[in-house]
Design a protein around this motif. Sequence first.
Motif, PDB file in Angstrom:
ATOM      1  N   PHE A  66      44.777  69.074   7.813  1.00 55.87           N
ATOM      2  CA  PHE A  66      44.083  68.305   7.884  1.00 55.87           C
ATOM      3  C   PHE A  66      44.384  67.336   8.607  1.00 55.87           C
ATOM      4  N   THR A  67      43.145  66.611   8.279  1.00 59.66           N
ATOM      5  CA  THR A  67      42.950  65.270   8.983  1.00 59.66           C
ATOM      6  C   THR A  67      43.348  64.125   8.281  1.00 59.66           C
ATOM      7  N   PRO A  68      43.803  63.563   9.286  1.00 56.61           N
ATOM      8  CA  PRO A  68      44.039  61.812   8.168  1.00 56.61           C
ATOM      9  C   PRO A  68      43.005  61.439   7.752  1.00 56.61           C
ATOM     10  N   TRP A  69      42.824  60.837   7.015  1.00 50.47           N
ATOM     11  CA  TRP A  69      41.516  59.926   6.353  1.00 50.47           C
ATOM     12  C   TRP A  69      41.551  58.118   7.504  1.00 50.47           C
ATOM     13  N   PHE A  70      41.065  58.271   8.050  1.00 48.59           N
ATOM     14  CA  PHE A  70      40.735  57.124   9.021  1.00 48.59           C
ATOM     15  C   PHE A  70      40.754  55.624   8.367  1.00 48.59           C
ATOM     16  N   ILE A  71      41.051  54.858   8.449  1.00 44.65           N
ATOM     17  CA  ILE A  71      41.378  53.623   8.110  1.00 44.65           C
ATOM     18  C   ILE A  71      41.259  52.366   8.949  1.00 44.65           C
ATOM     19  N   ASP A  72      40.342  51.855   9.682  1.00 46.16           N
ATOM     20  CA  ASP A  72      40.332  51.128  10.517  1.00 46.16           C
ATOM     21  C   ASP A  72      41.868  49.983  10.690  1.00 46.16           C
ATOM     22  N   PRO A  73      42.470  49.219  11.717  1.00 43.69           N
ATOM     23  CA  PRO A  73      43.626  48.531  11.033  1.00 43.69           C
ATOM     24  C   PRO A  73      42.906  47.284  11.875  1.00 43.69           C
ATOM     25  N   THR A  74      42.123  47.248  12.018  1.00 45.01           N
ATOM     26  CA  THR A  74      41.439  46.102  12.818  1.00 45.01           C
ATOM     27  C   THR A  74      40.946  45.362  11.433  1.00 45.01           C
ATOM     28  N   SER A  75      40.289  45.721  10.425  1.00 42.77           N
ATOM     29  CA  SER A  75      40.086  45.346   8.956  1.00 42.77           C
ATOM     30  C   SER A  75      40.585  45.280   7.729  1.00 42.77           C
ATOM     31  N   PRO A  76      40.231  44.703   7.333  1.00 43.79           N
ATOM     32  CA  PRO A  76      41.049  44.283   5.460  1.00 43.79           C
ATOM     33  C   PRO A  76      41.341  45.598   4.858  1.00 43.79           C
TER      34      PRO A  76
END
Length: 313
Positions: free
Chosen positions: A138-148
């Motif tokens: 599996f791949t982790p769901w990507f969350i942009d760390p620069t966005s709230p």
Amino acid sequence: GDKAAGRSVMSSLARLATCNLNQWAMDFRGNLERIEASIREAKAAGCTFRTGPELEVTGYSCEDSFLEADTLAHAWESLAALLASDLTDGILCDIGMPVMHRNVSYNCRVVLLNRRVVGVRPKVCLANDGNYREMRYFTPWFIDPTSPGYGALEQYYLPRIVRELTGQRTVPIGIFAVAALDTALAFETCEELFTPLAPHIALSLDGVEIIANGSGSHHQLRKLQTRIDLVRGATAKAGGVYLYANQKGCDGGRLYFDGCAMAWVNGECVAQGSQFEGLDEVEVVVATVSLSDVRAFRASFIARSSQAASAAS
């Protein structure tokens, strides 16, 4: 103001179900039967929400079978069987299964209600140490760390077998909360609870009152105490209801999954299932919780309220 006033006069009690299931890798028929039995038992107990273990549709230890298209297809066939029956009528069901989105495989929670798919919640933090090798499949769901917050939801195109049943073409996929008439709930998956920046922190500050965690956690000396400490800490600091589900038994590999489904409220355990006892295939743990207690706990913790007032939604 009107929303808050309306919520305050609604029922503050919620009846919720979590469970230990003895699932087996690639046993689609048996796994489905146990999921169905757990939902039936939860409904018979008057519950309006049911959560279950991680990857409960396929079994956790499918290993490289997770890389085969047939595994994903059979998982959707099982989910379609749930949607084709009346099992999800009047009860929100949180089901664990693998899902492929844009040719990427994710370890997901699929949320059902009234014979429809509410959304797909992919796992953000994968277990990839010790006995765990989730990043092989599996791949982790990507969350942009620069966005709230947790980013925008995407649209997941449902497979034909589900489209024909529900009439839905797409559903949201991403990190979301479900807003009910008198509360809000959201989801974590196993490893996410163990991380320093666990999703329940931001979700709780955003007003989510019920967190469900579907896990595939194997037995290890003193690991249960670690899980208890983490859930106690989560609900003692942030307040709220936390439901923990797990597999119980050996699902075809060399690990023993040690159950102990739990329900916690504001740092107190209100219900807990067995760890080793019994040969039961399905063990449903039911709790009636007071949402008024959650709101009072949070409102009286002023430092927490200050953080919640400025938290990203």
